[in-house]
Design a protein around this motif. Sequence first.
Motif, PDB file in Angstrom:
ATOM      1  N   SER A   2      28.902  -0.616  40.894  1.00  0.00           N
ATOM      2  CA  SER A   2      30.322   0.756  40.562  1.00  0.00           C
ATOM      3  C   SER A   2      31.622  -0.080  40.470  1.00  0.00           C
ATOM      4  O   SER A   2      31.944  -0.947  41.264  1.00  0.00           O
ATOM      5  N   CYS A   3      32.816   0.591  39.930  1.00  0.00           N
ATOM      6  CA  CYS A   3      33.813   0.411  40.103  1.00  0.00           C
ATOM      7  C   CYS A   3      34.820   1.372  40.321  1.00  0.00           C
ATOM      8  O   CYS A   3      34.725   2.292  40.364  1.00  0.00           O
ATOM      9  N   VAL A   4      35.688   1.304  41.504  1.00  0.00           N
ATOM     10  CA  VAL A   4      36.643   2.180  42.250  1.00  0.00           C
ATOM     11  C   VAL A   4      37.899   1.731  41.861  1.00  0.00           C
ATOM     12  O   VAL A   4      38.230   0.872  42.751  1.00  0.00           O
ATOM     13  N   PRO A   5      38.672   2.511  41.171  1.00  0.00           N
ATOM     14  CA  PRO A   5      40.616   2.250  41.209  1.00  0.00           C
ATOM     15  C   PRO A   5      40.730   2.311  42.176  1.00  0.00           C
ATOM     16  O   PRO A   5      40.903   2.710  43.390  1.00  0.00           O
ATOM     17  N   VAL A   6      41.167   1.069  42.524  1.00  0.00           N
ATOM     18  CA  VAL A   6      42.912   1.130  43.306  1.00  0.00           C
ATOM     19  C   VAL A   6      43.937   1.544  43.688  1.00  0.00           C
ATOM     20  O   VAL A   6      44.400   0.008  42.609  1.00  0.00           O
ATOM     21  N   PRO A   7      44.636   1.477  44.197  1.00  0.00           N
ATOM     22  CA  PRO A   7      46.077   1.577  44.190  1.00  0.00           C
ATOM     23  C   PRO A   7      46.878   0.890  43.684  1.00  0.00           C
ATOM     24  O   PRO A   7      46.655  -0.332  45.181  1.00  0.00           O
ATOM     25  N   ARG A   8      47.512   0.357  43.106  1.00  0.00           N
ATOM     26  CA  ARG A   8      47.974  -1.793  43.353  1.00  0.00           C
ATOM     27  C   ARG A   8      48.791  -1.527  44.941  1.00  0.00           C
ATOM     28  O   ARG A   8      48.555  -3.134  45.004  1.00  0.00           O
ATOM     29  N   PRO A   9      49.151  -0.769  45.249  1.00  0.00           N
ATOM     30  CA  PRO A   9      50.135  -1.916  46.134  1.00  0.00           C
ATOM     31  C   PRO A   9      48.778  -1.214  47.440  1.00  0.00           C
ATOM     32  O   PRO A   9      49.524  -2.232  48.065  1.00  0.00           O
ATOM     33  N   VAL A  10      48.574  -0.836  47.596  1.00  0.00           N
ATOM     34  CA  VAL A  10      46.495  -0.862  48.751  1.00  0.00           C
ATOM     35  C   VAL A  10      46.147  -2.711  48.029  1.00  0.00           C
ATOM     36  O   VAL A  10      45.449  -3.369  49.580  1.00  0.00           O
ATOM     37  N   LEU A  11      45.876  -2.661  47.147  1.00  0.00           N
ATOM     38  CA  LEU A  11      45.906  -4.028  46.505  1.00  0.00           C
ATOM     39  C   LEU A  11      46.543  -5.037  46.873  1.00  0.00           C
ATOM     40  O   LEU A  11      45.577  -5.810  47.173  1.00  0.00           O
ATOM     41  N   GLU A  12      47.650  -4.534  47.006  1.00  0.00           N
ATOM     42  CA  GLU A  12      48.281  -6.127  47.102  1.00  0.00           C
ATOM     43  C   GLU A  12      49.011  -6.272  48.760  1.00  0.00           C
ATOM     44  O   GLU A  12      48.070  -7.599  49.134  1.00  0.00           O
ATOM     45  N   ALA A  13      47.890  -5.089  49.881  1.00  0.00           N
ATOM     46  CA  ALA A  13      48.108  -5.455  51.224  1.00  0.00           C
ATOM     47  C   ALA A  13      46.965  -6.266  51.691  1.00  0.00           C
ATOM     48  O   ALA A  13      45.978  -6.578  52.446  1.00  0.00           O
ATOM     49  N   LEU A  14      46.031  -5.489  50.897  1.00  0.00           N
ATOM     50  CA  LEU A  14      44.701  -6.166  50.967  1.00  0.00           C
ATOM     51  C   LEU A  14      44.415  -7.940  50.701  1.00  0.00           C
ATOM     52  O   LEU A  14      44.631  -8.155  51.661  1.00  0.00           O
ATOM     53  N   GLU A  15      44.832  -7.502  49.542  1.00  0.00           N
ATOM     54  CA  GLU A  15      45.496  -9.403  49.088  1.00  0.00           C
ATOM     55  C   GLU A  15      45.979 -10.198  50.067  1.00  0.00           C
ATOM     56  O   GLU A  15      45.684 -11.042  50.437  1.00  0.00           O
ATOM     57  N   ARG A  16      46.870  -9.847  50.531  1.00  0.00           N
ATOM     58  CA  ARG A  16      48.339 -10.569  51.298  1.00  0.00           C
ATOM     59  C   ARG A  16      46.919 -10.332  53.282  1.00  0.00           C
ATOM     60  O   ARG A  16      47.345 -12.180  53.216  1.00  0.00           O
ATOM     61  N   GLU A  17      46.797  -9.647  52.828  1.00  0.00           N
ATOM     62  CA  GLU A  17      45.727  -9.603  54.413  1.00  0.00           C
ATOM     63  C   GLU A  17      44.788 -10.732  54.797  1.00  0.00           C
ATOM     64  O   GLU A  17      44.845 -11.657  55.331  1.00  0.00           O
ATOM     65  N   ALA A  18      43.959 -10.817  53.070  1.00  0.00           N
ATOM     66  CA  ALA A  18      43.378 -11.884  53.225  1.00  0.00           C
ATOM     67  C   ALA A  18      43.358 -13.216  52.810  1.00  0.00           C
ATOM     68  O   ALA A  18      43.135 -14.001  53.564  1.00  0.00           O
ATOM     69  N   THR A  19      44.816 -13.284  52.242  1.00  0.00           N
ATOM     70  CA  THR A  19      45.713 -14.745  51.937  1.00  0.00           C
ATOM     71  C   THR A  19      45.635 -14.719  53.525  1.00  0.00           C
ATOM     72  O   THR A  19      45.272 -15.900  53.724  1.00  0.00           O
ATOM     73  N   GLY A  20      45.852 -14.433  54.648  1.00  0.00           N
ATOM     74  CA  GLY A  20      46.811 -14.223  55.654  1.00  0.00           C
ATOM     75  C   GLY A  20      45.729 -15.208  56.548  1.00  0.00           C
ATOM     76  O   GLY A  20      45.488 -15.861  57.436  1.00  0.00           O
ATOM     77  N   ARG A  21      43.890 -14.582  55.957  1.00  0.00           N
ATOM     78  CA  ARG A  21      43.310 -15.088  56.822  1.00  0.00           C
ATOM     79  C   ARG A  21      42.571 -16.381  56.414  1.00  0.00           C
ATOM     80  O   ARG A  21      41.190 -16.308  56.666  1.00  0.00           O
ATOM     81  N   ASP A  22      43.284 -16.502  55.477  1.00  0.00           N
ATOM     82  CA  ASP A  22      42.354 -17.850  54.382  1.00  0.00           C
ATOM     83  C   ASP A  22      40.543 -16.587  54.146  1.00  0.00           C
ATOM     84  O   ASP A  22      39.723 -17.626  53.458  1.00  0.00           O
ATOM     85  N   LEU A  23      40.639 -15.659  53.237  1.00  0.00           N
ATOM     86  CA  LEU A  23      39.427 -15.616  52.585  1.00  0.00           C
ATOM     87  C   LEU A  23      39.379 -14.588  51.114  1.00  0.00           C
ATOM     88  O   LEU A  23      41.219 -14.156  51.227  1.00  0.00           O
ATOM     89  N   ALA A  24      38.963 -14.318  50.508  1.00  0.00           N
ATOM     90  CA  ALA A  24      39.100 -13.590  49.406  1.00  0.00           C
ATOM     91  C   ALA A  24      39.303 -11.821  50.059  1.00  0.00           C
ATOM     92  O   ALA A  24      38.084 -11.245  50.367  1.00  0.00           O
ATOM     93  N   PRO A  25      39.299 -11.485  49.229  1.00  0.00           N
ATOM     94  CA  PRO A  25      39.322 -10.039  49.485  1.00  0.00           C
ATOM     95  C   PRO A  25      38.186  -9.383  49.557  1.00  0.00           C
ATOM     96  O   PRO A  25      38.401  -8.469  50.482  1.00  0.00           O
ATOM     97  N   GLU A  26      37.298  -9.251  48.718  1.00  0.00           N
ATOM     98  CA  GLU A  26      36.475  -8.754  48.966  1.00  0.00           C
ATOM     99  C   GLU A  26      35.860  -9.083  50.292  1.00  0.00           C
ATOM    100  O   GLU A  26      35.149  -7.701  50.478  1.00  0.00           O
TER     101      GLU A  26
END
Length: 145
Positions: A2-26
Amino acid sequence: MSCVPVPRPVLEALEREATGRDLAPEALLLELTERLVPEPERPRVYLEAAVQTLDHALRDAREGRVVQAYLRAWTGLVLAIRSYCASRGVEPPSRPIDYWALVERMSSELGPDAYRAWFAGLAAYTAYKEGVRERGGVEVCVEEV
């Protein structure tokens, strides 16, 4: 799936944190929601996530998103290692030196493929960090992981 819509600011925060940890957001999302998965199911969940992430890495590579594919290859390895740790009741590594010790343990139990996957994952991580855009090695890394 299933797909869950994620608000853009939440997704951007997840991507920033994942990048900082050298991981993919998932992978970060799975880490953050791990407590929602019953302990006995965690090895399977992490392994399924690793396989799906590696499948996604191959799609990225074939569609020309090489740097992203390298990141997902590394992430797939990290998720597979987390699956192993969850299945053995071992705390996942938090420092690079701890990964080496764990891979040594894994190879004594699983054979030399553990080292092959580890070295391919390290190559993928290096390629991601260096921004390698040549496609030649990305599929090999993903398949070895």
